[in-house]
Structures are given as structure tokens and as C-alpha cells.
Scaffold this motif. Structure first.
Motif, PDB file in Angstrom:
ATOM      1  N   GLU A 119      50.856 -16.554  16.418  1.00  0.00           N
ATOM      2  CA  GLU A 119      52.192 -16.389  17.090  1.00  0.00           C
ATOM      3  C   GLU A 119      52.750 -15.043  16.867  1.00  0.00           C
ATOM      4  O   GLU A 119      53.276 -14.411  17.694  1.00  0.00           O
ATOM      5  N   ALA A 120      52.693 -14.443  15.679  1.00  0.00           N
ATOM      6  CA  ALA A 120      53.040 -12.881  15.355  1.00  0.00           C
ATOM      7  C   ALA A 120      52.360 -12.014  15.981  1.00  0.00           C
ATOM      8  O   ALA A 120      52.861 -10.997  16.521  1.00  0.00           O
ATOM      9  N   LEU A 121      50.925 -12.266  16.099  1.00  0.00           N
ATOM     10  CA  LEU A 121      50.229 -11.305  16.873  1.00  0.00           C
ATOM     11  C   LEU A 121      50.339 -11.348  18.406  1.00  0.00           C
ATOM     12  O   LEU A 121      50.425 -10.250  18.849  1.00  0.00           O
ATOM     13  N   ALA A 122      50.864 -12.409  18.920  1.00  0.00           N
ATOM     14  CA  ALA A 122      51.168 -12.617  20.400  1.00  0.00           C
ATOM     15  C   ALA A 122      52.458 -11.834  20.352  1.00  0.00           C
ATOM     16  O   ALA A 122      52.630 -11.056  21.588  1.00  0.00           O
ATOM     17  N   ARG A 123      53.359 -12.103  19.540  1.00  0.00           N
ATOM     18  CA  ARG A 123      54.598 -11.342  19.794  1.00  0.00           C
ATOM     19  C   ARG A 123      54.707  -9.748  19.868  1.00  0.00           C
ATOM     20  O   ARG A 123      55.126  -9.128  20.418  1.00  0.00           O
TER      21      ARG A 123
END
Length: 172
Positions: A55-59
Motif C-alpha cells: 500500500e505504501a509503494l502504491a501511494r
């Protein structure tokens, strides 16, 4: 008349080649700066938000400009898929396949690959230490890239024009 048009085209092409090469020298420090911001954001997501890595990488991918956004988006998509690959494998695959689209050099890629080998495999504090180490390495590379930009950007533009002018003179 045809010779004059040909000379103008050669001069234009040579000038554009010089400007394109100069743009690559200008783009490298900019992309390193974006990569540093991405790592700072990842540090915040891991350290304070305790966000899961995919999720952090997608953000992060959403706020980065291309081609860097593609590297993080591909890693996030690979981690979110049901393929069951490790973080290291997903990270390396994304960075090795998409790195050629960037203006950065192997030193920056190696720093990012070392970071990818540690993400998701250790505790939060250890991951934050590795993120800071990668940021320090990228800051040193950014300083070197800025020096290269100052040294070679104007030179490339001038060489493009002068080489094209030499070809035109030899043609005439």
C-alpha cells in the motif's frame, strides 16, 4: 537550393542531438531528487503510518512522475498479486526492467537494489536504518550528478551545434 535545405536539416539534427544529451544531464539530478522524496515518504509510511509495504509503494507511485512511478507501481502490483513472490524479487524485477527508462546510472540502481533486499524482511527500525542509508547514498550521487550537469550540459549543447556545423562545412 537543395544543398541549402540539406545543410539546414543537418544543422538542426546535430543541434537537437546535443540538446537531447544535455537534457539527460539535467534530468538525472531531478530524478534522484524525486527518488529521495519517495524514500522519505516511504520512511514516513513505514515509521509513523505503519502502512503495509504494498500500500505504501502504491501511494508513493501515485505522487511520483514517470518513469519512477512505474518502478514503484510495478513493485506494489507484484506484491499485491497472488504470485507469492518476495519483496526482494518484486523490487529487483521492477527496478531491473524499468531502470533503462530513467536517466540515472548504475550507482543509483545498486543503492535501490540493496534497499529492496532489506525491505519487508526485518523489523521496522532496521528497515528505517536501511532507508536512511539509501537516502545518504542517493544524496551523494545527487551531488555528483549536479556537478556533471554543470560540467557537461552546456558542453553537449555546444558540441551538437559545432559538430553539425562541421558536417555542413564538409558537405559544402
Amino acid at each position: 537550393m537543395l544543398k541549402l535545405i540539406g545543410a539546414a536539416l543537418v544543422l538542426f539534427a546535430g543541434t537537437m542531438i546535443g540538446f537531447v544529451q544535455a537534457a539527460r544531464f539535467a534530468e538525472r539530478p531531478r530524478q534522484i531528487r524525486h527518488l529521495l522524496h519517495a524514500l522519505q515518504r516511504m520512511e514516513t509510511e513505514i515509521g509513523y503510518g505503519q502502512t503495509p509495504l504494498p500500500e505504501a509503494l502504491a501511494r508513493i507511485a501515485q505522487v511520483l512522475p514517470p518513469p519512477l512511478s512505474g518502478l514503484f507501481a510495478e513493485t506494489a502490483a507484484s506484491l499485491q498479486s497472488a504470485s507469492g513472490g518476495t519483496v526482494r524479487d518484486s523490487w529487483e524485477k521492477a527496478f531491473r526492467s524499468g531502470w533503462s527508462a530513467t536517466a540515472m546510472r548504475p550507482a543509483e540502481r545498486d543503492a535501490m537494489l540493496r534497499l529492496g533486499g532489506t525491505l519487508g524482511g526485518s523489523g521496522r527500525e532496521d528497515q528505517l536504518k536501511h532507508l536512511r542509508l539509501a537516502m545518504h547514498q542517493l544524496q551523494a550521487e545527487e551531488a555528483a550528478a549536479r556537478e556533471d550537469q554543470q560540467r557537461y550540459e552546456k558542453l553537449c549543447r555546444s558540441l551538437g551545434v559545432l559538430a553539425a556545423a562541421l558536417v555542413v562545412i564538409l558537405m559544402m
